[in-house]
Design a protein around this motif. Structure first.
Motif, short mmCIF file in Angstrom:
data_model
loop_
_atom_site.label_atom_id
_atom_site.label_comp_id
_atom_site.label_asym_id
_atom_site.label_seq_id
_atom_site.Cartn_x
_atom_site.Cartn_y
_atom_site.Cartn_z
N TYR A 51 10.81 1.05 -10.76
CA TYR A 51 10.94 0.48 -9.42
C TYR A 51 10.64 1.53 -8.35
O TYR A 51 9.89 1.27 -7.41
CB TYR A 51 12.34 -0.10 -9.23
N MET A 52 11.23 2.70 -8.48
CA MET A 52 11.01 3.75 -7.49
C MET A 52 9.55 4.19 -7.45
O MET A 52 9.00 4.44 -6.38
CB MET A 52 11.92 4.96 -7.78
N PHE A 53 8.91 4.29 -8.60
CA PHE A 53 7.49 4.65 -8.64
C PHE A 53 6.65 3.58 -7.95
O PHE A 53 5.78 3.90 -7.13
CB PHE A 53 7.03 4.82 -10.09
N GLY A 54 6.91 2.32 -8.26
CA GLY A 54 6.16 1.23 -7.63
C GLY A 54 6.38 1.20 -6.13
O GLY A 54 5.43 0.98 -5.36
N GLN A 55 7.61 1.44 -5.70
CA GLN A 55 7.90 1.43 -4.26
C GLN A 55 7.17 2.57 -3.56
O GLN A 55 6.61 2.38 -2.48
CB GLN A 55 9.40 1.55 -4.04
N SER A 56 7.15 3.75 -4.14
CA SER A 56 6.44 4.87 -3.51
C SER A 56 4.94 4.62 -3.45
O SER A 56 4.29 4.96 -2.47
CB SER A 56 6.76 6.18 -4.22
N GLN A 57 4.39 3.99 -4.50
CA GLN A 57 2.96 3.66 -4.48
C GLN A 57 2.66 2.62 -3.41
O GLN A 57 1.65 2.71 -2.71
CB GLN A 57 2.52 3.15 -5.85
N TRP A 58 3.53 1.63 -3.27
CA TRP A 58 3.34 0.59 -2.26
C TRP A 58 3.42 1.18 -0.85
O TRP A 58 2.62 0.85 0.02
CB TRP A 58 4.37 -0.52 -2.44
N GLU A 59 4.39 2.06 -0.63
CA GLU A 59 4.52 2.70 0.69
C GLU A 59 3.29 3.55 1.00
O GLU A 59 2.81 3.56 2.13
CB GLU A 59 5.79 3.54 0.75
N ALA A 60 2.78 4.28 0.01
CA ALA A 60 1.57 5.08 0.22
C ALA A 60 0.38 4.18 0.54
O ALA A 60 -0.44 4.50 1.41
CB ALA A 60 1.29 5.94 -1.00
N PHE A 61 0.29 3.06 -0.14
CA PHE A 61 -0.79 2.10 0.11
C PHE A 61 -0.71 1.56 1.54
O PHE A 61 -1.71 1.46 2.24
CB PHE A 61 -0.72 0.97 -0.91
N LYS A 62 0.51 1.20 1.96
CA LYS A 62 0.69 0.67 3.31
C LYS A 62 0.36 1.72 4.37
O LYS A 62 -0.28 1.41 5.37
CB LYS A 62 2.12 0.17 3.52
N ARG A 63 0.76 2.98 4.14
CA ARG A 63 0.45 4.06 5.08
C ARG A 63 -1.05 4.26 5.20
O ARG A 63 -1.59 4.39 6.29
CB ARG A 63 1.11 5.36 4.65
N LYS A 64 -1.72 4.27 4.06
CA LYS A 64 -3.17 4.47 4.05
C LYS A 64 -3.86 3.31 4.75
O LYS A 64 -4.78 3.51 5.55
CB LYS A 64 -3.68 4.60 2.62
N ARG A 65 -3.42 2.12 4.49
CA ARG A 65 -4.03 0.94 5.10
C ARG A 65 -3.81 0.94 6.62
O ARG A 65 -4.71 0.59 7.38
CB ARG A 65 -3.41 -0.31 4.47
N THR A 66 -2.64 1.35 7.06
CA THR A 66 -2.34 1.41 8.49
C THR A 66 -3.21 2.47 9.16
O THR A 66 -3.77 2.24 10.23
CB THR A 66 -0.87 1.73 8.72
N ASN A 67 -3.35 3.63 8.51
CA ASN A 67 -4.16 4.70 9.10
C ASN A 67 -5.64 4.33 9.14
O ASN A 67 -6.35 4.73 10.05
CB ASN A 67 -3.97 6.00 8.31
N ASP A 68 -6.11 3.59 8.15
CA ASP A 68 -7.52 3.20 8.12
C ASP A 68 -7.85 2.17 9.19
O ASP A 68 -8.94 2.15 9.74
CB ASP A 68 -7.91 2.64 6.75
N ARG A 69 -6.92 1.29 9.51
CA ARG A 69 -7.19 0.18 10.45
C ARG A 69 -6.90 0.58 11.90
O ARG A 69 -7.28 -0.12 12.80
CB ARG A 69 -6.35 -1.04 10.08
N GLY A 70 -6.14 1.60 12.11
CA GLY A 70 -5.88 2.07 13.45
C GLY A 70 -4.73 1.41 14.17
O GLY A 70 -4.42 1.75 15.29
N GLY A 71 -4.06 0.48 13.55
CA GLY A 71 -2.96 -0.19 14.22
C GLY A 71 -1.79 -0.38 13.29
O GLY A 71 -1.91 -0.25 12.08
N PRO A 72 -0.62 -0.71 13.83
CA PRO A 72 0.55 -0.93 12.97
C PRO A 72 0.42 -2.24 12.20
O PRO A 72 0.03 -3.25 12.75
CB PRO A 72 1.71 -0.98 13.95
N ARG A 73 0.72 -2.18 10.94
CA ARG A 73 0.68 -3.36 10.09
C ARG A 73 1.90 -3.32 9.18
O ARG A 73 2.38 -2.28 8.82
CB ARG A 73 -0.60 -3.40 9.24
N GLY A 74 2.32 -4.46 8.71
CA GLY A 74 3.49 -4.56 7.86
C GLY A 74 3.24 -4.74 6.48
O GLY A 74 2.54 -4.55 5.67
#
Length: 74
Positions: A51-74
């Motif tokens: 669970y912790m590994f999956g959560q950290s991967q999901w958070e990294a994915f969300k951070r990368k996606r937010t940085n790539d798009r230029g705006g805040p996303r959930g």
């Protein structure tokens, strides 16, 4: 490499899980009586770490996606 508190806890739990797995299978191999609760504890530690590994991967994915798009996303 410097680990934060959550990463240190994850490493400690992983090491504990691996030691318990080794202990359990060694006891089975030697024919010793094993506790009925030991497989449950091993499964709980393994599930927590997955669970912790999956959560950290999901958070990294969300951070990368937010940085790539230029705006805040959930």
């Amino acid at each position: 490499m410097k680990l934060d508190t959550n990463q240190q806890m994850s490493v400690l739990a992983s090491a504990t899980g691996l030691i318990l797995i080794a202990f359990y299978f060694l006891a089975l191999y030697l024919g010793a009586d094993t506790a009925d609760w030991l497989p449950n504890v091993i499964a709980c530690i393994g599930g927590f770490e997955l669970y912790m590994f999956g959560q950290s991967q999901w958070e990294a994915f969300k951070r990368k996606r937010t940085n790539d798009r230029g705006g805040p996303r959930g």
